[in-house]
Write a protein that holds these residues in place. Sequence first.
Motif, PDB file in Angstrom:
ATOM      1  N   MET A   1       0.845  -1.186   0.000  1.00 40.72           N
ATOM      2  CA  MET A   1       0.000   0.000   0.000  1.00 40.72           C
ATOM      3  C   MET A   1       0.887   1.245   0.000  1.00 40.72           C
ATOM      4  O   MET A   1       1.845   1.335   0.752  1.00 40.72           O
ATOM      5  N   VAL A   2       0.549   2.200  -0.831  1.00 39.22           N
ATOM      6  CA  VAL A   2       1.322   3.430  -0.951  1.00 39.22           C
ATOM      7  C   VAL A   2       0.991   4.357   0.214  1.00 39.22           C
ATOM      8  O   VAL A   2      -0.177   4.500   0.603  1.00 39.22           O
ATOM      9  N   ASP A   3       2.023   4.967   0.749  1.00 40.72           N
ATOM     10  CA  ASP A   3       1.859   5.924   1.842  1.00 40.72           C
ATOM     11  C   ASP A   3       1.136   7.173   1.327  1.00 40.72           C
ATOM     12  O   ASP A   3       1.494   7.724   0.287  1.00 40.72           O
ATOM     13  N   THR A   4       0.124   7.618   2.041  1.00 38.90           N
ATOM     14  CA  THR A   4      -0.639   8.804   1.658  1.00 38.90           C
ATOM     15  C   THR A   4       0.267  10.024   1.518  1.00 38.90           C
ATOM     16  O   THR A   4       0.080  10.840   0.614  1.00 38.90           O
ATOM     17  N   VAL A   5       1.256  10.134   2.370  1.00 41.39           N
ATOM     18  CA  VAL A   5       2.174  11.285   2.313  1.00 41.39           C
ATOM     19  C   VAL A   5       2.913  11.314   0.977  1.00 41.39           C
ATOM     20  O   VAL A   5       3.109  12.381   0.396  1.00 41.39           O
ATOM     21  N   GLU A   6       3.287  10.150   0.474  1.00 39.60           N
ATOM     22  CA  GLU A   6       3.954  10.098  -0.831  1.00 39.60           C
ATOM     23  C   GLU A   6       3.032  10.590  -1.940  1.00 39.60           C
ATOM     24  O   GLU A   6       3.464  11.315  -2.845  1.00 39.60           O
ATOM     25  N   LEU A   7       1.777  10.196  -1.881  1.00 43.88           N
ATOM     26  CA  LEU A   7       0.813  10.639  -2.883  1.00 43.88           C
ATOM     27  C   LEU A   7       0.585  12.139  -2.794  1.00 43.88           C
ATOM     28  O   LEU A   7       0.539  12.836  -3.818  1.00 43.88           O
ATOM     29  N   GLU A   8       0.432  12.633  -1.578  1.00 39.46           N
ATOM     30  CA  GLU A   8       0.238  14.077  -1.384  1.00 39.46           C
ATOM     31  C   GLU A   8       1.444  14.861  -1.874  1.00 39.46           C
ATOM     32  O   GLU A   8       1.291  15.903  -2.536  1.00 39.46           O
ATOM     33  N   ALA A   9       2.638  14.357  -1.580  1.00 40.03           N
ATOM     34  CA  ALA A   9       3.857  15.029  -2.029  1.00 40.03           C
ATOM     35  C   ALA A   9       3.948  15.050  -3.548  1.00 40.03           C
ATOM     36  O   ALA A   9       4.312  16.070  -4.150  1.00 40.03           O
ATOM     37  N   ALA A  10       3.585  13.940  -4.183  1.00 35.32           N
ATOM     38  CA  ALA A  10       3.615  13.884  -5.648  1.00 35.32           C
ATOM     39  C   ALA A  10       2.614  14.855  -6.246  1.00 35.32           C
ATOM     40  O   ALA A  10       2.911  15.541  -7.235  1.00 35.32           O
ATOM     41  N   ALA A  11       1.424  14.925  -5.669  1.00 33.49           N
ATOM     42  CA  ALA A  11       0.410  15.865  -6.161  1.00 33.49           C
ATOM     43  C   ALA A  11       0.877  17.304  -5.976  1.00 33.49           C
ATOM     44  O   ALA A  11       0.677  18.155  -6.858  1.00 33.49           O
ATOM     45  N   PHE A  12       1.508  17.599  -4.848  1.00 32.04           N
ATOM     46  CA  PHE A  12       2.020  18.945  -4.583  1.00 32.04           C
ATOM     47  C   PHE A  12       3.106  19.311  -5.590  1.00 32.04           C
ATOM     48  O   PHE A  12       3.092  20.413  -6.151  1.00 32.04           O
ATOM     49  N   ARG A  13       4.028  18.387  -5.848  1.00 29.79           N
ATOM     50  CA  ARG A  13       5.079  18.662  -6.836  1.00 29.79           C
ATOM     51  C   ARG A  13       4.464  18.906  -8.217  1.00 29.79           C
ATOM     52  O   ARG A  13       4.912  19.789  -8.950  1.00 29.79           O
ATOM     53  N   ARG A  14       3.438  18.156  -8.564  1.00 30.22           N
ATOM     54  CA  ARG A  14       2.775  18.362  -9.863  1.00 30.22           C
ATOM     55  C   ARG A  14       2.082  19.719  -9.915  1.00 30.22           C
ATOM     56  O   ARG A  14       2.113  20.407 -10.941  1.00 30.22           O
TER      57      ARG A  14
END
Length: 98
Positions: A1-14
């Motif tokens: 399962m992917v860490d939510t923080v990683e997803l949030e960080a990726a969305a923020f960088r995008r």
Amino acid sequence: MVDTVELEAAAFRRLLRHLNEARTDVQNIDLMILAGFCRNCLADWYREAAQAAGEPMDKEQAREAIYGMPFAEWKQRHQAEATPEQLAAFEAARQRHG
């Protein structure tokens, strides 16, 4: 399962890439009028998060992290003077939303 923080960080960088590469034409005042935040707000939130995590950061460091370059350079390259119409719309939005 992917860490939510990683997803949030990726969305923020995008989001930052979108604002700073694809849509440099969108002025901060336009973002403030429509969304109630701008790149400078993101920099403030970034700085506050860094400081809450015990990482000292000043306003200019935070802005460079968000803009991808020193703020003065961003302003020279991309920021236009606000038009009277933008200023009026900003004031109206500020009054509506406090």
